[in-house]
Design a protein around this motif. Structure first.
Motif, PDB file in Angstrom:
ATOM      1  N   ILE A 137       0.910  -1.298   0.137  1.00  9.30           N
ATOM      2  CA  ILE A 137       0.066   0.035   0.136  1.00  9.30           C
ATOM      3  C   ILE A 137       0.651   1.219  -0.014  1.00  9.30           C
ATOM      4  CG2 ILE A 137      -1.646   1.287   1.206  1.00  9.30           C
ATOM      5  CD1 ILE A 137      -2.680  -1.235   2.529  1.00  9.30           C
ATOM      6  N   THR A 138       1.854   1.081   0.702  1.00 12.99           N
ATOM      7  CA  THR A 138       3.156   2.306   0.714  1.00 12.99           C
ATOM      8  C   THR A 138       4.339   1.608   0.695  1.00 12.99           C
ATOM      9  OG1 THR A 138       3.808   4.436   1.490  1.00 12.99           O
ATOM     10  CG2 THR A 138       2.984   2.530   3.102  1.00 12.99           C
ATOM     11  N   GLY A 139       5.423   2.201   0.263  1.00 19.16           N
ATOM     12  CA  GLY A 139       6.734   1.813   0.310  1.00 19.16           C
ATOM     13  C   GLY A 139       7.934   2.637   0.188  1.00 19.16           C
ATOM     14  N   TRP A 140       8.959   2.366   0.116  1.00 18.51           N
ATOM     15  CA  TRP A 140      10.258   2.983   0.200  1.00 18.51           C
ATOM     16  C   TRP A 140      10.117   4.256  -0.905  1.00 18.51           C
ATOM     17  CZ3 TRP A 140      13.262   3.444   3.949  1.00 18.51           C
ATOM     18  CH2 TRP A 140      14.421   3.969   4.026  1.00 18.51           C
ATOM     19  N   ALA A 141       9.606   4.075  -2.159  1.00 17.70           N
ATOM     20  CA  ALA A 141       9.549   4.897  -3.103  1.00 17.70           C
ATOM     21  C   ALA A 141       8.701   6.142  -2.741  1.00 17.70           C
ATOM     22  CB  ALA A 141       9.378   4.473  -4.585  1.00 17.70           C
ATOM     23  N   GLN A 142       7.575   5.528  -2.162  1.00 16.71           N
ATOM     24  CA  GLN A 142       6.504   6.422  -1.662  1.00 16.71           C
ATOM     25  C   GLN A 142       7.126   7.526  -0.469  1.00 16.71           C
ATOM     26  OE1 GLN A 142       5.685   3.576  -2.634  1.00 16.71           O
ATOM     27  NE2 GLN A 142       4.799   4.539  -4.307  1.00 16.71           N
ATOM     28  N   CYS A 143       7.852   7.114   0.279  1.00 14.45           N
ATOM     29  CA  CYS A 143       8.689   7.942   1.269  1.00 14.45           C
ATOM     30  C   CYS A 143       9.685   8.786   0.706  1.00 14.45           C
ATOM     31  CB  CYS A 143       9.438   6.886   2.396  1.00 14.45           C
ATOM     32  SG  CYS A 143       8.113   5.983   3.185  1.00 14.45           S
ATOM     33  N   HIS A 144      10.121   8.562  -0.390  1.00 16.00           N
ATOM     34  CA  HIS A 144      10.991   9.479  -1.059  1.00 16.00           C
ATOM     35  C   HIS A 144      10.609  10.308  -2.214  1.00 16.00           C
ATOM     36  CE1 HIS A 144      13.324   6.798   1.695  1.00 16.00           C
ATOM     37  NE2 HIS A 144      14.257   7.532   1.785  1.00 16.00           N
ATOM     38  N   PHE A 167      12.154  -5.192   9.826  1.00 18.07           N
ATOM     39  CA  PHE A 167      11.133  -4.787  10.497  1.00 18.07           C
ATOM     40  C   PHE A 167      11.702  -3.162  10.636  1.00 18.07           C
ATOM     41  CE2 PHE A 167       9.547  -3.916  14.942  1.00 18.07           C
ATOM     42  CZ  PHE A 167       8.337  -3.947  14.749  1.00 18.07           C
ATOM     43  N   ARG A 168      12.858  -3.068  10.791  1.00 17.68           N
ATOM     44  CA  ARG A 168      13.126  -1.470  11.081  1.00 17.68           C
ATOM     45  C   ARG A 168      12.842  -0.922   9.834  1.00 17.68           C
ATOM     46  NH1 ARG A 168      17.337   1.611   9.683  1.00 17.68           N
ATOM     47  NH2 ARG A 168      18.065   3.296  11.418  1.00 17.68           N
ATOM     48  N   THR A 169      13.230  -1.264   8.577  1.00 21.69           N
ATOM     49  CA  THR A 169      12.774  -0.511   7.191  1.00 21.69           C
ATOM     50  C   THR A 169      11.419  -0.272   7.304  1.00 21.69           C
ATOM     51  OG1 THR A 169      14.714  -1.424   6.112  1.00 21.69           O
ATOM     52  CG2 THR A 169      12.956  -0.708   4.961  1.00 21.69           C
ATOM     53  N   ASP A 170      10.459  -1.357   7.590  1.00 15.11           N
ATOM     54  CA  ASP A 170       9.157  -1.007   7.413  1.00 15.11           C
ATOM     55  C   ASP A 170       8.571  -0.132   8.486  1.00 15.11           C
ATOM     56  OD1 ASP A 170       9.084  -2.820   5.384  1.00 15.11           O
ATOM     57  OD2 ASP A 170       7.804  -4.342   6.374  1.00 15.11           O
ATOM     58  N   CYS A 171       9.021  -0.189   9.740  1.00 13.86           N
ATOM     59  CA  CYS A 171       8.595   0.751  10.850  1.00 13.86           C
ATOM     60  C   CYS A 171       8.860   2.155  10.155  1.00 13.86           C
ATOM     61  CB  CYS A 171       9.272   0.594  11.852  1.00 13.86           C
ATOM     62  SG  CYS A 171       8.627  -0.959  12.776  1.00 13.86           S
ATOM     63  N   VAL A 173       9.062   3.272   6.976  1.00 11.54           N
ATOM     64  CA  VAL A 173       8.233   3.442   6.014  1.00 11.54           C
ATOM     65  C   VAL A 173       6.867   3.766   6.664  1.00 11.54           C
ATOM     66  CG1 VAL A 173       7.027   2.539   3.980  1.00 11.54           C
ATOM     67  CG2 VAL A 173       9.574   1.963   4.296  1.00 11.54           C
ATOM     68  N   VAL A 174       6.477   3.085   7.524  1.00 12.68           N
ATOM     69  CA  VAL A 174       5.132   3.731   8.095  1.00 12.68           C
ATOM     70  C   VAL A 174       5.178   4.905   8.601  1.00 12.68           C
ATOM     71  CG1 VAL A 174       3.545   3.110  10.088  1.00 12.68           C
ATOM     72  CG2 VAL A 174       4.354   1.280   8.593  1.00 12.68           C
ATOM     73  N   TRP A 175       6.418   5.512   9.375  1.00 13.12           N
ATOM     74  CA  TRP A 175       6.430   6.914   9.917  1.00 13.12           C
ATOM     75  C   TRP A 175       6.581   7.921   9.002  1.00 13.12           C
ATOM     76  CZ3 TRP A 175       5.584   9.429  14.111  1.00 13.12           C
ATOM     77  CH2 TRP A 175       6.286  10.694  14.211  1.00 13.12           C
ATOM     78  N   THR A 176       7.081   7.562   8.003  1.00  9.44           N
ATOM     79  CA  THR A 176       7.700   8.593   7.124  1.00  9.44           C
ATOM     80  C   THR A 176       6.426   8.769   6.241  1.00  9.44           C
ATOM     81  OG1 THR A 176       9.775   7.984   6.782  1.00  9.44           O
ATOM     82  CG2 THR A 176       8.937   9.348   5.090  1.00  9.44           C
ATOM     83  N   THR A 177       5.453   7.702   6.027  1.00  6.67           N
ATOM     84  CA  THR A 177       4.392   7.669   5.170  1.00  6.67           C
ATOM     85  C   THR A 177       3.291   8.548   5.954  1.00  6.67           C
ATOM     86  OG1 THR A 177       4.674   5.337   4.136  1.00  6.67           O
ATOM     87  CG2 THR A 177       2.374   6.400   4.336  1.00  6.67           C
ATOM     88  N   LEU A 178       3.113   8.244   7.175  1.00  3.56           N
ATOM     89  CA  LEU A 178       2.178   8.973   8.139  1.00  3.56           C
ATOM     90  C   LEU A 178       2.540  10.585   7.952  1.00  3.56           C
ATOM     91  CD1 LEU A 178       1.821   6.690  11.384  1.00  3.56           C
ATOM     92  CD2 LEU A 178       0.279   7.089   9.412  1.00  3.56           C
ATOM     93  N   LYS A 179       3.512  11.107   8.042  1.00  7.27           N
ATOM     94  CA  LYS A 179       4.001  12.437   7.924  1.00  7.27           C
ATOM     95  C   LYS A 179       3.716  12.986   6.573  1.00  7.27           C
ATOM     96  CE  LYS A 179       8.435  11.960   8.928  1.00  7.27           C
ATOM     97  NZ  LYS A 179       9.800  12.516   9.570  1.00  7.27           N
ATOM     98  N   LYS A 180       4.125  12.146   5.426  1.00  2.00           N
ATOM     99  CA  LYS A 180       3.502  12.595   4.131  1.00  2.00           C
ATOM    100  C   LYS A 180       2.207  12.502   3.909  1.00  2.00           C
ATOM    101  CE  LYS A 180       7.638  12.012   1.772  1.00  2.00           C
ATOM    102  NZ  LYS A 180       8.106  13.109   0.863  1.00  2.00           N
ATOM    103  N   VAL A 181       1.375  11.826   4.683  1.00  6.39           N
ATOM    104  CA  VAL A 181      -0.104  11.940   4.373  1.00  6.39           C
ATOM    105  C   VAL A 181      -0.794  12.999   5.286  1.00  6.39           C
ATOM    106  CG1 VAL A 181      -2.250  10.775   5.216  1.00  6.39           C
ATOM    107  CG2 VAL A 181      -0.656   9.400   4.092  1.00  6.39           C
TER     108      VAL A 181
END
Length: 202
Positions: A137-144, A167-171, A173-181
């Protein structure tokens, strides 16, 4: 261990829990879009390639009408994108129905975004590696950069994620995605209301 087992456990638990909690809000959005889309429906279904290129049907909220010109061709995206659709897209609410795809196993919460089937023959061997994991649903590219970066850069980021699933990378991604949203950033490319089509070069 995380990539092979625990990631799927997190996907099922989180997607099922969020769908349960958001049942009423999702019903309200569905009704809202039903009227805003002028009879085009509230949901968008389309075939997309998943892990190992396996085709599945993605489910999203529909943010555009089906209005056409005199020749029967769909009008440009920026014309068909409604006010309600623009809000739903900018807040990423349109992505929430994909939680059902996650629950089914078609997708993961985190991974390269599933793109169009027609792009499959256009990828280089390196770019095609994005299909070594479930799409997300979201990913590394969506964070960048999301839709504000080039396709080439987006694929580089997707492959980086494939090689660094943790697990660290996914966490992160979740944190960065929330900020972007919350900031509603990188929703569109520089020249389009959504994202230009991939032609194998851009």
């Amino acid at each position: 261990m995380y990539r092979r087992w625990f990631k799927r456990v997190v996907d099922v638990t989180a997607s099922g829990g969020v769908l349960l909690v958001l049942t009423l809000p999702l019903a309200v959005v569905t009704l809202w879009l039903h009227f805003a889309n002028k009879g085009a429906g509230a949901f968008f279904r389309q075939e997309r390639p998943g892990r190992n290129g396996r085709i599945f049907k993605i489910l999203k909220f529909k943010t555009m009408t089906d209005e056409r010109d005199a020749d029967g061709n769909l009008l440009p995206d920026e014309v068909r994108l409604t006010r309600v659709g623009r809000f739903v897209r900018s807040t990423s609410i349109d992505e929430l129905p994909q939680l059902w795809n996650v629950l089914k196993g078609d997708m993961s919460l985190i991974g390269p975004r599933p793109l169009l089937v027609q792009y499959l023959p256009l990828y280089s061997a390196e770019q095609a590696r994005r299909h070594e994991v479930r799409p997300g649903i979201t990913g590394w590219a969506q964070c960048h950069g999301r839709n504000a970066i080039s396709w080439t850069k987006k694929f580089e980021l997707d492959v980086w994620y494939v090689d660094h699933v943790s697990f660290r990378t996914d966490c992160l991604v979740v944190w960065t995605t929330l900020k972007k949203v919350l900031s509603r950033s990188d929703i569109s490319s520089a020249t389009s209301a959504t994202m230009e089509a991939f032609d194998g070069t851009n």
